[in-house]
Design an enzyme around this catalytic site. Structure first.
Site, short mmCIF file in Angstrom:
data_model
loop_
_atom_site.label_atom_id
_atom_site.label_comp_id
_atom_site.label_asym_id
_atom_site.label_seq_id
_atom_site.Cartn_x
_atom_site.Cartn_y
_atom_site.Cartn_z
N GLU A 1 -35.43 -38.39 9.97
CA GLU A 1 -33.88 -38.58 10.19
C GLU A 1 -33.54 -37.97 11.53
O GLU A 1 -34.21 -37.48 11.87
CB GLU A 1 -33.37 -37.47 8.74
CG GLU A 1 -33.97 -36.36 9.02
CD GLU A 1 -33.58 -35.24 6.66
OE1 GLU A 1 -32.47 -35.26 7.30
OE2 GLU A 1 -34.22 -34.18 7.36
N LYS B 1 -33.56 -27.41 1.56
CA LYS B 1 -32.58 -26.99 2.56
C LYS B 1 -33.43 -25.09 2.71
O LYS B 1 -32.22 -24.44 2.63
CB LYS B 1 -31.60 -27.19 2.51
CG LYS B 1 -30.63 -26.56 3.26
CD LYS B 1 -29.12 -27.86 2.76
CE LYS B 1 -27.77 -27.59 3.74
NZ LYS B 1 -27.80 -28.18 5.15
C1 LIG Z 1 -30.96 -31.84 7.57
C2 LIG Z 1 -30.62 -32.15 7.06
N1 LIG Z 1 -30.28 -33.63 6.74
C3 LIG Z 1 -28.89 -34.18 5.93
C4 LIG Z 1 -28.40 -33.35 5.77
C5 LIG Z 1 -27.01 -33.59 4.81
O1 LIG Z 1 -27.34 -33.62 3.48
P1 LIG Z 1 -25.72 -33.48 2.63
O2 LIG Z 1 -25.04 -35.03 2.61
O3 LIG Z 1 -25.66 -33.41 1.41
O4 LIG Z 1 -25.04 -32.62 3.35
C6 LIG Z 1 -28.48 -32.15 6.45
C7 LIG Z 1 -26.81 -31.71 6.14
O5 LIG Z 1 -26.80 -31.08 5.11
C8 LIG Z 1 -28.83 -32.03 6.66
O6 LIG Z 1 -29.04 -30.35 7.34
#
Ligand SMILES: Cc1ncc(COP(=O)(O)O)c(C=O)c1O
Length: 336
Positions: free
Chosen positions: A216, A180
């Site tokens: 995604e 992230k």
């Molecule tokens: C690129 C991306 N994919 C998926 C997610 C979903 O992750 P999470 O369920 O941990 O918030 C996020 C958000 O945090 C994201 O920025």
């Protein structure tokens, strides 16, 4: 605060919590009322993208208690992201302590139970020491700030339309997609803008190598449902979503089969329901997917109504997060 009309944006609060990594150790987290950070102009976060962050929420229940959802998973993911970017990360304990402090210092900004708003928590880790050559920093700043937010997609639990982006990649196959880190989001800004301008809520990315499989959505993982099976992509270049991990467990609890595997683009038209999931998006059903390569639109149901299984999953997830349902998997930390 006008809780029912909050946008998903930054709203000022009392302050944030910070600690620094210097001389091989982390300082104790302290409250700071300032929203500003003073940085060296050669800090590695500015030049070499040494920055990782997290996103989670505090939920106020009907009982007035404030809950965090799977905060230890966010701490672990920050450690994983930081490790890949050669950064020092706060320990799980320090991460959780700073999150607790930041929420406790801003209790009057936690939106009430009714209305769908939450307190978004943003832990941020940056390399602060100067480098001119491409090298990691030796000093780091960890900040946790909070902000009350409304739903990420206007309208909340309402199907959105998405477009397959065949012109941009968010992350390389063996790159940083699983971390992230800001660079992935910088890489998605143009694509998001182009998608929005064409009237779509977000872009759906494909695997960058072959453009054959679904990766995604911009800010969320993708899932499809068919024949009582929850299907979600397995890919090194997507963020391991904590929401998706939880929904997979809830789907199993509900008697669904769960498959985490490559999802070919052609399979999209075989799903009975589709959606995106994440802390911000929660579960957002997908009404339509447009593929510019074939000029075809796939419509789920009537394109305007959430599917039955997505709705059930959404209700169960929210019920656990707000303390309306038992928490059999021990996902929730009651803050106070
Ligand atoms: C690129 C991306 N994919 C998926 C997610 C979903 O992750 P999470 O369920 O941990 O918030 C996020 C958000 O945090 C994201 O920025």
């Amino acid at each position: 605060m006008d809780w029912s009309n909050l946008s998903f944006g930054y709203h000022p609060t009392h302050g944030n919590v910070r600690c620094c990594y210097q001389d091989g150790k982390w300082s104790a987290p302290v409250f700071n009322a300032s929203t500003e950070i003073t940085l060296h102009m050669a800090a590695t976060c500015l030049h070499y993208g040494q920055e990782v962050f997290e996103g989670l929420k505090a939920y106020c229940g009907k009982d007035g208690k404030i809950r965090l959802f799977r905060v230890e998973e966010n701490a672990k993911r920050m450690i994983n992201s930081a490790t890949y970017l050669k950064m020092e990360a706060p320990s799980q304990e320090l991460f959780i302590e700073a999150v607790r402090m930041a929420v406790n210092a801003n209790l009057d900004f936690v939106p009430p139970y009714e209305g769908g708003a939450t307190l978004y928590i943003r832990p941020l880790l940056i390399g602060t020491s100067p480098q001119v050559g491409v090298k990691p920093a030796s000093e780091f700043l960890f900040v946790v700030f909070v902000t009350p937010v409304g739903p990420y997609f206007k309208g909340g639990f309402q199907p959105v339309n998405v477009i397959i982006d065949r012109d941009h990649d968010r992350a390389a196959p063996l790159g940083t997609g699983h971390a992230k880190t800001g660079g992935n989001y910088a890489a998605s800004l143009l694509s998001l803008d182009v998608s929005n301008q064409q009237g779509y809520a977000t872009a759906l990315y494909l695997d960058a190598r072959e453009k054959k499989y679904v990766d995604e959505c911009g800010p969320a993982n993708f899932f499809g449902i068919k024949h009582n099976t929850y299907v979600t992509p397995k890919s090194h270049s997507i963020l391991p979503s904590i929401t998706n991990m939880s929904i997979m467990t809830l789907a199993e609890d509900m008697g669904l089969k769960v498959e985490r595997r490559q999802v070919p683009v052609q399979e999209l038209q075989t799903f009975e329901e589709a959606g995106e999931c994440g802390t911000a998006a929660v579960i957002t059903p997908i009404g339509k997917i447009f593929d510019p390569a074939t000029d075809q639109t796939i419509t789920y149901g009537d394109g305007k109504t959430a599917g039955a299984i997505s709705t059930q999953l959404y209700n169960q997830l929210r019920a656990i997060q707000y303390g309306d349902a038992p928490d059999p998997h021990k996902w929730v930390t009651v803050l106070r």
